[in-house]
Design an enzyme around this catalytic site. Structure first.
Site, mmCIF file in Angstrom:
data_model
loop_
_atom_site.group_PDB
_atom_site.id
_atom_site.type_symbol
_atom_site.label_atom_id
_atom_site.label_comp_id
_atom_site.label_asym_id
_atom_site.label_seq_id
_atom_site.Cartn_x
_atom_site.Cartn_y
_atom_site.Cartn_z
ATOM 1 N N LYS A 1 0.774 -1.099 -0.020
ATOM 2 C CA LYS A 1 0.036 0.110 0.055
ATOM 3 C C LYS A 1 0.949 1.323 0.008
ATOM 4 C CE LYS A 1 -1.845 1.567 3.995
ATOM 5 N NZ LYS A 1 -1.396 2.943 4.217
ATOM 6 N N ASN A 2 1.812 1.211 0.996
ATOM 7 C CA ASN A 2 2.602 2.525 0.907
ATOM 8 C C ASN A 2 3.698 2.708 -0.053
ATOM 9 O OD1 ASN A 2 1.191 3.085 3.233
ATOM 10 N ND2 ASN A 2 2.892 2.462 4.686
ATOM 11 N N ARG B 1 -4.920 10.262 4.133
ATOM 12 C CA ARG B 1 -3.694 10.974 4.253
ATOM 13 C C ARG B 1 -2.959 11.192 3.055
ATOM 14 N NH1 ARG B 1 -0.987 14.386 7.646
ATOM 15 N NH2 ARG B 1 1.253 14.117 7.488
ATOM 16 N N CYS C 1 -7.602 21.129 8.463
ATOM 17 C CA CYS C 1 -7.279 21.871 9.223
ATOM 18 C C CYS C 1 -6.115 22.933 8.849
ATOM 19 C CB CYS C 1 -5.762 20.894 10.146
ATOM 20 S SG CYS C 1 -6.619 19.754 10.977
ATOM 21 N N ARG D 1 -1.533 21.327 11.473
ATOM 22 C CA ARG D 1 -1.798 20.008 11.061
ATOM 23 C C ARG D 1 -0.344 19.510 10.869
ATOM 24 N NH1 ARG D 1 -5.331 15.553 10.560
ATOM 25 N NH2 ARG D 1 -4.285 14.319 9.336
ATOM 26 N N PRO D 2 0.241 18.264 11.272
ATOM 27 C CA PRO D 2 1.459 18.195 10.859
ATOM 28 C C PRO D 2 1.873 17.803 9.196
ATOM 29 C CG PRO D 2 0.830 16.243 12.180
ATOM 30 C CD PRO D 2 -0.452 17.400 11.963
ATOM 31 N N ILE D 3 1.725 18.950 8.228
ATOM 32 C CA ILE D 3 2.228 18.634 7.080
ATOM 33 C C ILE D 3 3.206 19.816 6.823
ATOM 34 C CG2 ILE D 3 0.326 17.637 5.769
ATOM 35 C CD1 ILE D 3 -0.409 20.229 4.778
ATOM 36 N N ASP D 4 3.675 20.207 8.124
ATOM 37 C CA ASP D 4 4.823 21.399 8.293
ATOM 38 C C ASP D 4 6.109 21.243 7.506
ATOM 39 O OD1 ASP D 4 4.675 19.551 10.361
ATOM 40 O OD2 ASP D 4 6.652 20.761 11.429
ATOM 41 N N LEU D 5 6.448 19.886 7.499
ATOM 42 C CA LEU D 5 7.624 19.489 7.004
ATOM 43 C C LEU D 5 7.570 19.452 5.215
ATOM 44 C CD1 LEU D 5 8.894 16.363 9.293
ATOM 45 C CD2 LEU D 5 9.671 18.765 9.185
ATOM 46 N N ASP E 1 4.036 0.601 12.186
ATOM 47 C CA ASP E 1 2.922 -0.194 11.469
ATOM 48 C C ASP E 1 2.741 -1.464 12.057
ATOM 49 O OD1 ASP E 1 2.315 2.233 10.389
ATOM 50 O OD2 ASP E 1 2.598 1.803 8.438
ATOM 51 N N ARG F 1 -9.003 -0.669 4.309
ATOM 52 C CA ARG F 1 -8.083 0.239 3.806
ATOM 53 C C ARG F 1 -6.820 -0.206 3.455
ATOM 54 N NH1 ARG F 1 -6.217 4.472 8.020
ATOM 55 N NH2 ARG F 1 -4.746 4.651 5.776
#
Ligand code: UD1
Length: 421
Positions: free
Chosen positions: A22-23, A92, A116, A121-125, A304, A402
């Protein structure tokens, strides 16, 4: 919403075949936005995260066709529409589309995950690195607008080796006239597979699998045929299921070195693990020893499979400490395991598991009802129920769907008593 009804207590015996990760598949599907023509991705699982991302791609005019488990994507009629809000907020992984749209069209409009605002929200990086490449952002009504007027070469220093951010920078910079260097990049096999895919398409990217990745922009990318790597998390999940429930399971289409950390730990615990080039066999017939673990970026112990390892740890002979360093909210399964008799003490980032002999579920008339809250935790409740005496009902199967394709069929083939109701 469907649920699983499980009668526990049967050993797992037989074979299970692992499909594409998946990833790996999610960023590669997003990468197809960068390509011209047709791409064929082999052996892709039809899980809901993939289906949701494909809904987003269809909204961009990409033709999606499934054939015999393979996925055909044709970008001939691609256009830069606003991203489908409903689908984007379901996964996500939709954040990858941001990098690809910037890479292809130099601009993107994307609903923020969960609606958000920027920064909290942690998409700061992600935003920091894209900003270093020259992307300008604005946000209104939960929609993030991104513009790259003039792309520039950049050195991006990640404070933390974020998988998603690393992949997003690669996607955003694969096409162009610049050179982008990512320092402290994520080293996960899925990052390497994304780079392998893009290089096949004509990209010029080096260093994947190390902590420094260099992307030299190219003029264009062409569609190709690619078989993404097998899912090491699904493989690890089945290894732990077999080790916990007991039995003899051959897990096929695995890259054992991707699960080296888990395999080492299982062997230390007394589980018989036989690994060949592309398969792992797990045999368990006795009570195992405990072995503490803490999660970390690859090649560390994967977050995971933390919850699956926790279920295994409950039934070992000693006390196990598990430290979750990656995500705050990954112990939500603990209360549900306690319903089966697990003895767990939770303090901050550390859960301590005291040994029990058996999980105890309910009766046929009054099964224990366990509620899953997220993908891996829900899978773990299934395993705990399979290892229990008695009957359980698992709610939250939509989370399992999922990332695990028709999980109940795989377990049924292994001799488990599990039905979807
Ligand atoms: C990916 C995987 C997920 C896995 C995780 C860690 C996919 C689709 N998902 O998620 O299954 O559990 O790697 O191995 O590949 N963070 C920030 N700011 C950011 C980005 C991340 O603070 O901008 C934090 C996250 O909140 C988290 C940590 O960094 O605490 C790790 O996140 P990251 O490596 O980015 O994970 P994902 O890419 O989201």
């Amino acid at each position: 919403m469907s649920r699983f009804l499980i009668e526990g207590g049967n050993p797992l015996v037989g074979e299970v075949n692992i499909r594409a990760a998946k990833n790996a598949v999610l960023p590669i599907i997003a990468a197809v936005i960068l390509t011209e023509g047709e791409t064929l991705l082999r052996d892709v699982p039809r899980i809901s995260d993939v289906e949701n991302l494909l809904t987003i791609l269809s909204g961009l005019g990409i033709k999606v066709r499934w054939q015999d488990g393979d996925l055909h994507l044709d970008t001939t009629q691609i256009r830069n529409n606003e991203i489908n809000k409903e689908a984007a907020q379901k996964i996500r992984g939709s954040i990858f589309v941001l990098g690809s749209l910037i890479g292809r069209f130099r601009q993107a409009r994307l609903p923020l995950p969960g609606g958000c605002s920027i920064g909290r929200r942690p998409i700061d990086l992600h935003l920091y690195g894209l900003g270093e490449m020259g992307v300008k952002f604005s946000e209104a009504n939960g929609i993030l607008s991104c513009n790259l007027k003039r792309g520039r070469s950049a050195e991006i220093y990640l404070d933390f080796p974020s998988v998603g951010a690393t992949e997003n920078f690669i996607l955003a910079s694969a096409i162009g006239k610049h050179t982008v260097k990512i320092v402290n990049a994520a080293k996960e096999p899925e990052v390497v597979d994304l780079v392998d895919f893009l290089n096949k398409c004509g990209a010029c990217i080096s260093g994947a699998g190390t902590d420094t990745i260099i992307i030299e922009g190219v003029t264009s990318l062409q569609g190709v045929s690619h078989r993404p790597i097998p899912d090491r998390i699904v493989a690890g999940s089945f290894m732990l299921a077999a080790a916990t429930v007991g039995g003899d399971v051959l897990i096929k289409n695995v890259v054992p070195r991707h699960n080296a950390n888990l395999i080492k730990r299982l062997r230390q615990s007394g589980v018989t693990v036989t690994a060949t080039n592309n398969a792992v066999r797990i045999i368990t017939d006795k009570r195992r020893r405990s072995y503490s673990a803490q999660t970390g970026p690859y090649p560390g112990f994967p977050t995971d499979i933390q919850s699956q390892y926790a279920v295994f740890s409950c039934l070992t002979t000693g006390i196990t400490h598990i430290v979750e360093n990656m995500f705050e909210d990954r112990f939500r399964y603990v209360d549900e395991l306690r319903k089966l008799g697990a003895r767990i003490c939770l303090r901050g980032k550390t859960a301590t598991f005291k040994p029990i002999k058996k999980f105890k579920a309910g009766t046929k008339e009054a099964p224990k009802v366990l509620r899953g809250h997220e993908l891996r935790g829900s899978f773990s409740l299934v395993v705990a129920s399979l290892a229990s005496e008695g009957y359980s009902i698992i709610e939250g199967v939509e989370f399992i769907d999922r990332g695990y394709e028709r999980l109940e069929e795989d377990f049924t083939k292994l001799g488990a008593k599990i039905i979807r109701i």
